[in-house]
Motif scaffolding. Structure first.
Motif, PDB file in Angstrom:
ATOM      1  N   ALA A 181      65.248 -52.767  27.742  1.00  0.00           N
ATOM      2  CA  ALA A 181      66.285 -52.987  28.752  1.00  0.00           C
ATOM      3  C   ALA A 181      65.571 -53.203  30.074  1.00  0.00           C
ATOM      4  CB  ALA A 181      67.207 -51.785  28.866  1.00  0.00           C
ATOM      5  N   PRO A 182      66.238 -53.887  31.018  1.00  0.00           N
ATOM      6  CA  PRO A 182      65.597 -54.048  32.322  1.00  0.00           C
ATOM      7  C   PRO A 182      65.309 -52.670  32.922  1.00  0.00           C
ATOM      8  CG  PRO A 182      67.582 -55.397  32.149  1.00  0.00           C
ATOM      9  CD  PRO A 182      67.566 -54.481  30.964  1.00  0.00           C
ATOM     10  N   ARG A 203      68.190 -43.905  32.033  1.00  0.00           N
ATOM     11  CA  ARG A 203      67.724 -45.256  32.360  1.00  0.00           C
ATOM     12  C   ARG A 203      68.458 -46.253  31.465  1.00  0.00           C
ATOM     13  NH1 ARG A 203      62.846 -47.915  30.942  1.00  0.00           N
ATOM     14  NH2 ARG A 203      64.420 -49.340  30.197  1.00  0.00           N
ATOM     15  N   PRO A 204      68.440 -47.555  31.826  1.00  0.00           N
ATOM     16  CA  PRO A 204      69.095 -48.533  30.958  1.00  0.00           C
ATOM     17  C   PRO A 204      68.438 -48.561  29.583  1.00  0.00           C
ATOM     18  CG  PRO A 204      68.548 -49.504  33.089  1.00  0.00           C
ATOM     19  CD  PRO A 204      67.867 -48.180  33.036  1.00  0.00           C
ATOM     20  N   VAL A 205      69.247 -48.751  28.578  1.00  0.00           N
ATOM     21  CA  VAL A 205      68.749 -48.829  27.209  1.00  0.00           C
ATOM     22  C   VAL A 205      69.407 -50.025  26.528  1.00  0.00           C
ATOM     23  CG1 VAL A 205      68.294 -46.363  26.982  1.00  0.00           C
ATOM     24  CG2 VAL A 205      70.560 -47.243  26.501  1.00  0.00           C
ATOM     25  N   MET A 206      69.118 -50.231  25.256  1.00  0.00           N
ATOM     26  CA  MET A 206      69.690 -51.354  24.531  1.00  0.00           C
ATOM     27  C   MET A 206      70.499 -50.866  23.336  1.00  0.00           C
ATOM     28  SD  MET A 206      69.526 -54.336  25.644  1.00  0.00           S
ATOM     29  CE  MET A 206      68.677 -55.519  26.665  1.00  0.00           C
ATOM     30  N   PRO A 207      71.436 -51.698  22.857  1.00  0.00           N
ATOM     31  CA  PRO A 207      72.270 -51.236  21.739  1.00  0.00           C
ATOM     32  C   PRO A 207      71.494 -50.917  20.471  1.00  0.00           C
ATOM     33  CG  PRO A 207      73.227 -53.174  22.762  1.00  0.00           C
ATOM     34  CD  PRO A 207      71.867 -52.995  23.366  1.00  0.00           C
TER      35      PRO A 207
END
Lengths: 528, 528
Positions: A186-187, A267-271
């Motif tokens: 993720a960004p 923090r941002p993560v991904m699916p």
């Protein structure tokens, strides 16, 4: 009737995952194997066939096991000894350099780090070459018709094998070194996501954000100029152009991340990330009788536990003396996993062991505090059992880990190279003091950590079986990492928009000037 | 003994969540209430006390219910009628404008959209003012000692109430309109995250990425200049400075997002997001006998189901005629939720109903296809029951939703304003054709959607109770949205680094020039 029942059961039996799949595991040695082993055992217990790829010189990964079949890749013994020496030299020099201050020692510290990485990755790339160019072995793996590859991407061999065999890929990972992986993960805005080794938290002032940007630069440097080259050569040899170690990791179907946000900063993560932080923790088992007797002998004061993990073979004697002296001053008993020379200042209250059942000791009701190097395995066990930590971080991400525990108010960090008896004793007394917030904060973290809809190990297994059932999990993965970098950042679009704006402004400017000139000319004509 | 047992049971009883908490629900009316109601019923079933805030002119949210206590906020009936008229006028004009092409109609379409938003949000802000300045009511809410506020942030009233009462906030949300919310949700790279209303997918060519950036601009405009102002005035009146509707939503403890990535494109998310897409879907219940007879009468051909949702009161007659004619040509039977005048071209195979049990019909074994406006509720039901969809999107996010189904190969989209009998019949035949991939793709999506470690409704309830047990979920939320924008983007750090680089270059340049001049002078002196 029985036949019908069996037929019905077979029909209702969920997909290939539960029928027993075939899993190829490409682990990383050392402490990384400790948690991979938990997954391997659980996969085996659920009826899957597990095959583990190991090096002939492996420290931890045994050739024979009731839980898996192993395939051994030959590695030069001399090279392996050299690797171990490199690592030991690196650790020794790192700790030495920590004593000195100033920019020169900072540079020397990183140059030492880069040298170690460069050598280690060189060796690993060599091992990967041995493996992937062994036609007979690769043929054998192909014929075994695995359902997926499970690997730890600290080293990219597993990702390469998965790509070679065209198999779905599941990662068992904490984070990976380079934040470049944000294309897949993720960004990662540098303003609130502390970079590896930076010792920043998620709340940074201006100078910390500045250092964070510089550490990000270091990360990029490490990836592009140190860890990438040996694998790049490998990839060019084995795969079609355009494939590199990073893109292979980014193409993973699923990331089992050993993260829980009671410990990690949000923090941002991904699916396609599944949080499995602390999946190796379990309720304490009974201790061996002598150890149990020692624990009970501590009375109301309880016990302090100390271990610096699997990586360190022994502290320098003068550091051990300081620690032993501080322990001797405590009313508590101490269990210390200690390798090397017995300190002369050791108190009667301290028991030295060369191995200890860490999880069971942390879960013992008499345990009051944990002195640790700050490895993630131990920290998750401490959180699980609600034991506050005193950190003596040595290397790698250990300082970052301890920064997190300190930010949560559940730990104290000391510099192992600047230890003094008085300050260490005070820190130990603070962490043991029930009036101070450390124990309460750790209890709160433990409550949050244990309160979840599904156990992290069950979650990990569910998702591994999910990938087997569906032959991948592509719908959870963005393909953005395949975009050219300028398109990912929309630089071409921004250039067009900026260009158009500038052109428009110039046109307006030119038109105005033109109009003004005409107007002036008309006036002049009129005036004449 | 019994007393001891009871005492033990009380000790073991998990936190306040399971003891029965007090939940204040601030819903949004219309179709948004349909899924909120599912949560309300389930909360009630698990022993929580639910209080629902409703407007006196609510369409759907009843004053009396066995599942909740309601508190009614008075709203001017005249204003409510005007709101309904605004919405109807807006829809009518939107559809009219869709027929025209070119940039002028595009502008008119958005101007119509902005007008509607501006009016609606004005009315809602007025309702919020009535509520928050009603001292007696707010006092009553304060004294009720709720454990949390559950709201749909399509309208920010619930977030305001939660902030006023200083309560943990849980959102039940699909996405929110503005991508500005990425501060809380996650960064949203415009290169692969399609913007609302853009009809882009996650794979965009240059022109699509350009349009995506422009749509993002529209989104920002909508937030800052249309939806924000009425609430900003409200916030200034009620709260200390620095608080706005957006920051209140961003401060939510938890986001229950009605998203599943079999439907939504994968994108960065945040740790305090819980995926609950399709939580309202459930196995089909038996149909009323007459309807069941009608379904069975379809024989091997099966049934086509059509509904355009709760929002549309009726299609224009000429469109209904086209649809009726196309249906009449099919060998299938058709069940059509139809309001308004009965089409003259209606075939014998078509049954008109003014209400239908959509989930039960979609789950009926005879159902072969679903003609829908593309609302998320219906699409999730279609995915759950594996029924391919033919989309006639009307407004809002419906086109975006259908773009997703088309990208998954599980649906066909037609423009409702350009419907013709032949093309509609062909599209229906395609979607019904088992040789075409639509049905198989939908079956695959359905398998993926249903294969999960925990049911989404259970997950939603677990996390709502988690927030009650722990008084919030702050550890899952990044506080980055509180940073000033220049710090979030590290612009100050970049300015310093750039400034330093430029200064360094200038210094080097000046030094070089100085040295050159000296060198030249020395030479000149020598030459002289």
């Amino acid at each position: 009737m029985t036949v019908l029942l069996v037929a019905l059961l077979l029909l209702l039996w969920p997909g290939p995952g539960s029928e027993g799949g075939r899993v190829l595991v490409c682990p990383v040695d050392g402490s990384h194997w400790l948690h991979m082993q938990v997954l391997v055992k659980e996969l085996h217990a659920r009826g899957h066939q597990v095959t583990v790829l190991r090096s002939s010189t492996s420290w931890y990964i045994l050739e024979n096991s009731p839980h898996y079949t192993s395939i051994t890749v030959q590695q030069d013994t001399q090279q392996s000894i050299e690797s171990a020496e490199t690592m030991s030299r690196f650790l020794h020099r790192s700790l030495e350099l920590r004593k000195e201050r100033g920019p020169l020692s900072f540079l020397a510290f990183y140059s030492n780090f880069f040298d170690m990485l460069s050598e280690t990755y060189g060796t690993v790339a060599e091992l990967a070459r041995t493996l992937l160019t062994d036609r007979a072995l690769m043929q054998k793996l192909q014929e075994a018709r695995f359902d997926l590859v499970l690997t730890d991407p600290a080293l990219p061999i597993g990702a390469m094998v998965a790509h070679y065999l065209q198999l779905p890929l599941v990662l068992n990972v904490r984070w990976v070194l380079s934040m470049d992986v944000h294309f897949a993960i993720a960004p990662s805005p540098l303003s609130y996501i502390p970079q590896v080794l930076s010792t920043n938290t998620d709340r940074m002032d201006f100078l910390q954000r500045l250092s964070n940007v510089l550490y990000h630069g270091l990360s990029l440097y490490i990836h592009h100029f140190i860890t990438n080259p040996p694998f790049q050569a490998m990839c060019q040899e084995v795969f079609p152009p355009g494939i590199n170690a990073l893109s292979l990791i980014q193409a993973a179907d699923l990331w089992l991340v050993r993260v829980d946000f009671v410990f990690e900063f949000p923090r941002p993560v991904m699916p396609n990330l599944v949080y499995v932080g602390g999946f190796h923790c379990r309720p304490a088992q009974p201790l061996p009788p002598e150890l149990e007797d020692f624990m009970q002998s501590s009375g109301e004061h309880g016990v302090v536990l100390m271990s610096l993990g699997t990586f360190v073979r022994g502290l320098q004697p003068h550091i051990s003396e300081v620690i032993a002296s501080a322990f001797a001053r405590l009313p508590q008993k101490v269990v210390w996993r200690h390798l090397g020379q017995r300190p002369s200042t050791l108190g009667n209250n301290t028991l030295l062991l060369d191995w200890l059942p860490q999880n069971d000791l942390l879960g013992h009701p008499k345990t009051r505090a944990f002195v640790t190097h700050g490895g993630t395995n131990g920290i998750y066990e401490a959180i699980y059992h609600a034991v506050p930590v005193l950190g003596l971080p040595l290397i790698f991400d250990q300082m970052d880990n301890m920064v997190r525990m300190e930010a949560r108010g559940a730990g104290i960090v000391l510099d192992v190279m600047a230890l003094e008896v008085d300050s260490l004793t005070q820190a130990l007394r603070d962490i043991l003091d029930e009036q101070k917030p450390y124990r309460d904060n750790m209890r709160r973290l433990s409550r949050l950590h244990r309160d979840r809809p599904i156990e992290p190990l069950d979650s990990a297994l569910f998702w591994i079986e999910f990938v087997m059932r569906h032959g991948g999990a592509g719908h959870l993965r963005t393909e953005s990492y395949r975009m050219p970098w300028y398109a990912y950042h929309n630089l071409d679009v921004l250039a067009l928009l900026l260009g158009s704006a500038v052109t428009l402004l110039l046109l307006i400017g030119a038109t105005c000037r033109c109009l003004c000139q005409r107007l002036c000319r008309t006036r002049k004509v009129k005036l004449q």
